[in-house]
Design a protein around this motif. Structure first.
Motif, mmCIF file in Angstrom:
data_model
loop_
_atom_site.group_PDB
_atom_site.id
_atom_site.type_symbol
_atom_site.label_atom_id
_atom_site.label_comp_id
_atom_site.label_asym_id
_atom_site.label_seq_id
_atom_site.Cartn_x
_atom_site.Cartn_y
_atom_site.Cartn_z
ATOM 1 N N UNK A 1 0.810 -1.231 -0.050
ATOM 2 C CA UNK A 1 -0.106 0.135 -0.084
ATOM 3 C C UNK A 1 0.713 1.397 0.260
ATOM 4 N N UNK A 2 2.084 1.100 -0.377
ATOM 5 C CA UNK A 2 2.960 2.326 -0.181
ATOM 6 C C UNK A 2 3.548 2.563 -1.699
ATOM 7 N N UNK A 3 4.080 3.840 -1.681
ATOM 8 C CA UNK A 3 4.604 4.244 -3.168
ATOM 9 C C UNK A 3 6.073 3.328 -3.314
ATOM 10 N N UNK A 4 6.420 3.290 -4.588
ATOM 11 C CA UNK A 4 7.697 2.373 -4.924
ATOM 12 C C UNK A 4 8.821 3.061 -4.420
ATOM 13 N N UNK A 5 8.845 4.475 -4.942
ATOM 14 C CA UNK A 5 9.987 5.184 -4.668
ATOM 15 C C UNK A 5 9.732 6.775 -4.767
ATOM 16 N N UNK A 6 10.545 7.628 -4.165
ATOM 17 C CA UNK A 6 10.305 8.857 -4.374
ATOM 18 C C UNK A 6 10.550 9.357 -5.819
ATOM 19 N N UNK A 7 11.576 8.791 -6.530
ATOM 20 C CA UNK A 7 11.575 8.907 -8.085
ATOM 21 C C UNK A 7 10.355 8.687 -8.828
ATOM 22 N N UNK A 8 9.817 7.611 -8.526
ATOM 23 C CA UNK A 8 8.288 7.199 -8.871
ATOM 24 C C UNK A 8 7.395 8.395 -8.813
ATOM 25 N N UNK A 9 7.432 8.709 -7.401
ATOM 26 C CA UNK A 9 6.499 9.545 -6.770
ATOM 27 C C UNK A 9 6.566 10.941 -7.768
ATOM 28 N N UNK A 10 7.979 11.409 -7.754
ATOM 29 C CA UNK A 10 8.195 12.577 -8.445
ATOM 30 C C UNK A 10 7.771 12.513 -9.887
ATOM 31 N N UNK A 11 7.820 11.447 -10.515
ATOM 32 C CA UNK A 11 7.321 11.203 -11.860
ATOM 33 C C UNK A 11 6.097 11.670 -12.119
ATOM 34 N N UNK A 12 5.248 10.993 -10.945
ATOM 35 C CA UNK A 12 3.792 11.613 -10.985
ATOM 36 C C UNK A 12 3.531 13.248 -10.970
ATOM 37 N N UNK A 13 4.262 13.808 -10.027
ATOM 38 C CA UNK A 13 4.191 15.258 -9.943
ATOM 39 C C UNK A 13 4.666 15.930 -11.120
ATOM 40 N N UNK A 14 5.779 15.528 -11.816
ATOM 41 C CA UNK A 14 6.547 16.427 -12.758
ATOM 42 C C UNK A 14 5.636 16.168 -13.961
ATOM 43 N N UNK A 15 5.092 14.898 -14.261
ATOM 44 C CA UNK A 15 4.112 14.502 -15.346
ATOM 45 C C UNK A 15 3.043 15.368 -15.399
ATOM 46 N N UNK A 16 2.242 15.638 -14.438
ATOM 47 C CA UNK A 16 0.912 16.608 -14.494
ATOM 48 C C UNK A 16 1.345 18.026 -14.557
ATOM 49 N N UNK A 17 2.504 18.215 -13.942
ATOM 50 C CA UNK A 17 2.876 19.694 -13.806
ATOM 51 C C UNK A 17 3.456 19.935 -15.203
#
Length: 518
Positions: A307-323
């Protein structure tokens, strides 16, 4: 052996994991409050609260009974499928258990106490543009993080730690991006740097020509945008992208962030400036990207690795993709610009869509990472990566950081900060002890470029949907390819499964060249 004993051990393991998840969420809530609504006078006691919670969490996370449960389950690994949720949870909880047991409770509590106080001192130092007032705190944090890294590097594979000057740094990096190593990052960043420095110049020249053609409207984004309307507009956009305000909220802070406190409670923050329309809006969209990931994780698995995110790099991919890939695009603003003109008629009545797009996509070297354009952004990260590695290795002292910061900015971007606020005091990360965090931003950009290209290939009408104000197709695609998997896979494996290619910076460079036509 029958299945009963492993199943009982597994159920007990999950019960413990959920208890740790609840305890961790208490710390997250206190940290959120500390950076949003807590009065200044509460800082010292808040440090003690967080230290106590960190100590309790560490005590439970290192309980030998937890190790015994894991040992029982690992000796009966055949009872669960190799990619089953049970196997993932056992594997990832073993990793967390080993990292926790490497660290003494004294160090864990001292880090929590020191960083809590240091973040308040950082805000004060930043407001006064005085690095000297923050320097003792940074020196203390670097000492503590070295001790933490030295303890954790014993867990690195021998090949990664032997004769490696960056082993201490890698041990900290491994917390945020499991499996990532500085040696590989150095190669990735070197390649990006070699391509980005000339690209910045080429794109800057294109943008300058466009700005000349649309002059005198370079000040479009610095006109008056009332803060109450900015907030309403930002919340409207956030809801449209899929952020669920029934399970989240938006608040104001000195440094924007997102925190997932619980399955029904994901909070984002931003900062508003009446004369900086882009700062708050794109900050909100960035944090919404993080929040959509948090809200899209398997809720029933809260407290467990699944139930947790894979990594902060993947987390950041989500924010940078939308932004960047969505919200800086022409299709997105085909729908939203007329609405923005309704909200901010006094500022935008004489501005065309093309002029607005030229303003929000202008590329030029700047001092502030969070306000940097998508072409120069990764140069900001490369600078921080080199500086924090040098701090941890002792090649750079805290006292020499402002000068070193100025030099590397001049080298990479051709500019120097005029003060500490615009220089080495601009980020909250080091005051929070987040050494090894910065590289995940660039990894996120690399992952995002690949994900967006694949999403476009799978959904040819994606941008036509954006032009109609519909982003549900992309969100559904990300839910399936990224969010639902939790920590089932390491970042590299997850990106390859999602896109068909291992992570590769060439997708990012190709996207930038296509967008800016250079």
């Amino acid at each position: 052996m029958t299945m009963a004993k492993p199943r009982v051990a597994y159920d007990n393991l999950i019960r413990r994991a959920r208890e740790l998840g609840v305890l961790g969420s208490c710390s997250s809530l206190l940290s959120w409050d500390e950076q949003t609504y807590m009065p200044e006078g509460g800082a010292e006691h808040r440090g003690e609260q967080l230290a106590m919670l960190a100590g309790l969490f560490h005590e439970r996370a290192t309980d030998p009974k937890l190790g015994d449960m894991l040992a029982v389950l690992e000796s009966n690994a055949g009872d669960f499928g190799p990619e089953s949720p049970e196997s993932v949870n056992i594997r990832e909880m073993r990793r967390s258990y080993e990292r926790s047991t490497c660290l003494p409770r004294r160090l864990v509590e001292e880090l929590a106490r020191t960083t809590s106080l240091a973040q308040k001192e950082w805000i004060s130092a930043r407001q006064g543009s005085s690095f000297e007032t923050f320097r003792p705190w940074l020196e203390r944090i670097v000492t503590l993080k070295r001790e933490e890294g030295q303890a954790l590097k014993t867990l690195l594979p021998t090949a990664d730690s032997a004769n490696n000057d960056d082993a201490t740094y890698d041990a900290l990096l491994d917390e945020y991006e499991p499996g990532a190593r500085s040696g590989k990052l150095i190669a990735i960043f070197r390649s990006l740097r070699e391509q980005l420095v000339p690209l910045v110049q080429s794109v800057g020249e294109v943008c300058a020509r466009r700005a000349h053609e649309t002059a005198p409207l370079r000040n479009i984004l610095q006109r008056r945008y009332p803060i109450d309307r900015q907030r309403t507009f930002a919340e409207t956009v956030a809801s449209s992208l899929g952020f669920d305000f029934r399970r989240g909220r938006l608040d104001v802070t000195a440094h924007p962030f997102c925190t997932g406190i619980a399955p029904g409670d994901t909070r984002i923050t931003t900062r508003f400036d009446e004369n900086r329309f882009d700062q708050a809006l794109f900050g909100v969209i960035h944090e919404v990207g993080h929040a959509l990931y948090e809200q899209g994780l398997p809720h029933q698995a809260f407290g467990t690795p699944v139930g947790e995110a894979t990594s902060l790099g993947v987390h950041e991919s989500q924010s940078r993709l939308w932004e960047n890939f969505v919200a800086h695009g022409g299709a997105f603003w085909t729908y939203w610009f007329p609405i923005a003109r309704g909200f901010f008629h006094e500022a935008l009545w004489d501005v065309s869509l093309d002029e607005f797009l030229a303003a929000i996509n202008r590329v030029e070297p700047s001092l502030i990472r969070t306000e940097a354009d998508e072409v120069t952004y990764d140069l900001h990260i490369i600078a921080r990566f080199e500086l924090e590695r040098a701090l941890l290795k002792g090649d750079l002292t805290a006292a020499d950081l402002p000068g070193a910061w100025s030099e590397i900015y001049n080298e990479l971007l051709g500019i120097r900060p005029a003060n500490d606020t615009d220089g080495c005091l601009q980020d909250v990360h080091w005051s929070g002890g987040l050494f090894g965090y910065f590289p995940t931003y660039t990894l996120g950009n690399i992952y995002a470029a690949q994900l967006y290209e694949k999403a476009q290939a799978d959904q040819p009408d994606l941008e036509a949907d954006f032009a109609r104000g519909n982003s549900q197709g992309l969100l559904t695609w990300l839910r399936d390819r990224i969010h639902r998997h939790g920590r089932c896979y390491r970042a590299e494996h997850l990106i390859e499964k999602a896109t068909g290619n291992p992570p590769d910076g060439r997708f990012l460079i190709a996207f930038l060249r296509r967008k800016y036509r250079v």
